[in-house]
Design a protein around this motif. Structure first.
Motif, short mmCIF file in Angstrom:
data_model
loop_
_atom_site.label_atom_id
_atom_site.label_comp_id
_atom_site.label_asym_id
_atom_site.label_seq_id
_atom_site.Cartn_x
_atom_site.Cartn_y
_atom_site.Cartn_z
N PRO A 46 21.61 27.63 60.24
CA PRO A 46 21.44 26.95 61.39
C PRO A 46 22.14 27.94 62.43
O PRO A 46 22.77 28.90 62.56
CB PRO A 46 22.97 26.00 61.91
CG PRO A 46 23.25 25.51 59.92
CD PRO A 46 23.07 27.38 59.58
N PRO A 47 21.48 28.37 63.42
CA PRO A 47 20.94 29.30 64.64
C PRO A 47 22.38 29.09 65.05
O PRO A 47 22.15 30.81 65.42
CB PRO A 47 19.67 28.19 65.58
CG PRO A 47 19.45 27.46 65.04
CD PRO A 47 19.79 26.89 64.02
N ILE A 48 23.09 28.93 65.33
CA ILE A 48 24.51 28.90 66.53
C ILE A 48 25.26 29.84 64.93
O ILE A 48 25.74 30.62 65.41
CB ILE A 48 25.29 27.87 66.29
CG1 ILE A 48 25.80 28.48 68.17
CG2 ILE A 48 26.35 27.10 65.35
CD1 ILE A 48 27.06 27.56 68.79
N LEU A 49 24.84 30.18 63.63
CA LEU A 49 25.49 30.56 62.83
C LEU A 49 24.40 31.46 62.22
O LEU A 49 25.81 32.33 61.65
CB LEU A 49 25.43 29.30 61.98
CG LEU A 49 27.05 28.37 61.86
CD1 LEU A 49 27.36 27.52 60.87
CD2 LEU A 49 28.12 29.08 62.55
N GLN A 50 23.46 31.70 62.42
CA GLN A 50 23.08 32.74 62.12
C GLN A 50 22.93 34.32 63.20
O GLN A 50 22.93 34.48 64.48
CB GLN A 50 20.96 32.70 62.48
CG GLN A 50 20.48 34.12 61.48
CD GLN A 50 20.02 33.29 60.69
OE1 GLN A 50 19.31 32.18 60.13
NE2 GLN A 50 20.02 33.63 59.54
#
Length: 458
Positions: A46-50
């Motif tokens: 997920p983008p926020i975890l990348q």
């Protein structure tokens, strides 16, 4: 899986402005995870975890290139056969406590067995990774926090904003982390607790209050990581090739905390879900359960202890667990990658930064690979697998980034099942779910698994 039925084995969608290719074509999956690994080193998350390549608070799951190679090299030896034998008594002790708690309700009445397995799995990982000495099932401060993290609704403003504005992702990620700690989100609470545990261990070590790893009775990831703690030049490391980089066996202080965090997260839901699904299938298929009990009786005998080597003799149990995972793959989001350069795969041109997601659900139920009975629970299929079936099984990922904790997970699952089924039988009753209700996002969990638990001698 529903979209694959509609659009075929190669299709795509957009995650904000980012293209995502979805594949369940076996040849393309093998390319992605094996032969073209160097072109697809980074995981799709997920983008926020990348994270960015130079983020200090990264861990083995989200890292790539030389950094992933360094972290993997530090962790992998702790899952060798020698190390697993060393921690086996701890895992078995947690299984005994699980049996004791289940026994309190083993009067033939229906129980939701999923919370029991959740308590067991977090108990094991806290004792193994965090150095907690005794079992804390139903008393752990970590259990509720982890349940909140794994059941979080991904339809969150932060998640949407990070997906829609990749150029702001680094700042959104930082803001999200700060707010999670400040406003005590479940993930923030968990990180605060781990930071505190690491700080306490460092203080103990400074006073000479911790023995060396060689002298410890069991593995302890905090000590393992602190032994490797030192400054690392992330900018210099970013420029190295992941394939040919020289490994510097050091770990940043922030990385120490994040490795503990990811082991708690990854070792919690996956194991408890597997055991819960397995319990449901065994209750639904009593003939499989009886066959498994006969194997356990034959291999383990009547002696109170079940040895480490006994688990490798439970061949049919292997089949049961793997068939469960075939029908219910976990954390399928990690079987996704980011294109490291402009390239082509599955006949589709991708640009650097485009993402590829494997549809594990469709692949592991593909009738062209598994046969006309692919939707059915049939453990015997694992006694004689084809090469395509072996390649299509992605319960723990595949290739160089296959789950490092896979062998520990199998041990946790097998000793728990052996302990339970040697004394009890799981029965499908009126309240047993006809079809399981799934929930979650990073992992997919059963909302409940209701079975009747009865003493075998009754």
């Amino acid at each position: 899986m529903e979209n694959t039925k509609k659009f075929g084995k190669v299709w795509g969608y957009q995650e904000g402005p980012t293209n995502v290719l979805v594949i369940s074509e076996l040849k393309a999956v093998k390319e992605l995870l094996h032969s073209r690994f160097d072109e697809f080193q980074q995981r799709k998350l997920p983008p926020i975890l990348q994270p960015e390549a130079d983020d200090r608070d990264s861990h083995m799951v989200d890292a790539w290139g030389a950094r992933w190679k360094r972290l993997r090299a530090l962790v992998s030896p702790q899952f060798s056969n020698k190390s697993l034998k060393k921690i086996y008594p701890t895992v078995d002790d947690s299984a005994k406590h699980l049996l004791k708690h289940i026994g309190k309700n083993a009067n033939g009445a229906p129980i939701d067995i999923h919370p029991y397995f959740q308590e067991y799995s977090i108990d094991v990982i806290c004792r193994v990774a965090m150095g907690i000495k005794d079992s804390t099932q139903w008393e752990s401060e970590y259990a509720k926090k982890l349940i909140h993290v794994t059941t979080r609704d991904p339809r969150d403003p932060f998640f949407f904003l990070a997906a829609m504005s990749p150029f702001l992702r680094k700042y959104i990620r930082y803001l999200f982390t700060v707010m999670a700690k400040m406003f005590k989100f479940a993930g923030g609470k968990l990180l605060n607790r781990i930071e505190k545990a690491v700080a306490e261990r460092k203080a103990q070590r400074a006073k000479g209050g911790v023995v060396s790893l060689e002298e410890k009775d069991s593995i302890d990831f905090i000590d393992l990581f602190l032994d490797a703690e030192a400054d690392v030049d992330l900018k210099a490391e970013e420029g190295l090739s992941g394939k040919n980089a020289q490994i510097v066996r050091h770990m940043l202080e922030e990385e120490v905390v994040m490795q503990c965090f990811v082991f708690l997260l990854a070792g919690f839901d996956t194991t408890s879900n597997t055991l819960s699904y397995t319990a449901w299938y065994l209750a639904k298929h009593p003939q499989c359960q009886r066959r498994l009990q006969e194997e356990i009786d034959q291999v383990c005998g009547e002696q109170p202890e079940i040895g480490y080597d006994d688990l490798s003799e439970l061949k049919y149990m292997d089949c049961v667990v793997k068939e469960t995972l075939r029908l219910n793959p976990h954390a399928t989001i990690v079987v996704g990658r980011v294109a490291g350069q402009d390239l082509e795969i599955a006949g589709i041109r991708l640009k650097k930064g485009d993402k590829v997601q494997v549809d594990s659900y469709s692949l592991q139920r593909d009738k062209e690979i598994w046969g006309a009975d692919a939707e059915e629970f049939k453990p015997d299929r694992w006694l004689d697998l084809t090469s395509n079936q072996k390649d299509a099984y992605l319960a723990f990922g595949a290739g160089p980034r296959q789950c490092v904790g896979m062998r520990l997970a199998y041990i946790e699952q097998k000793i728990a099942l052996a302990r339970i089924l040697r004394e009890y039988e799981l029965i499908c009753g009126p309240k047993t779910e006809k079809k399981l209700d799934h929930s979650g996002w990073f992992t997919v969990s059963p909302a409940s698994v209701t079975v009747n638990v009865r003493k075998r001698d009754q």
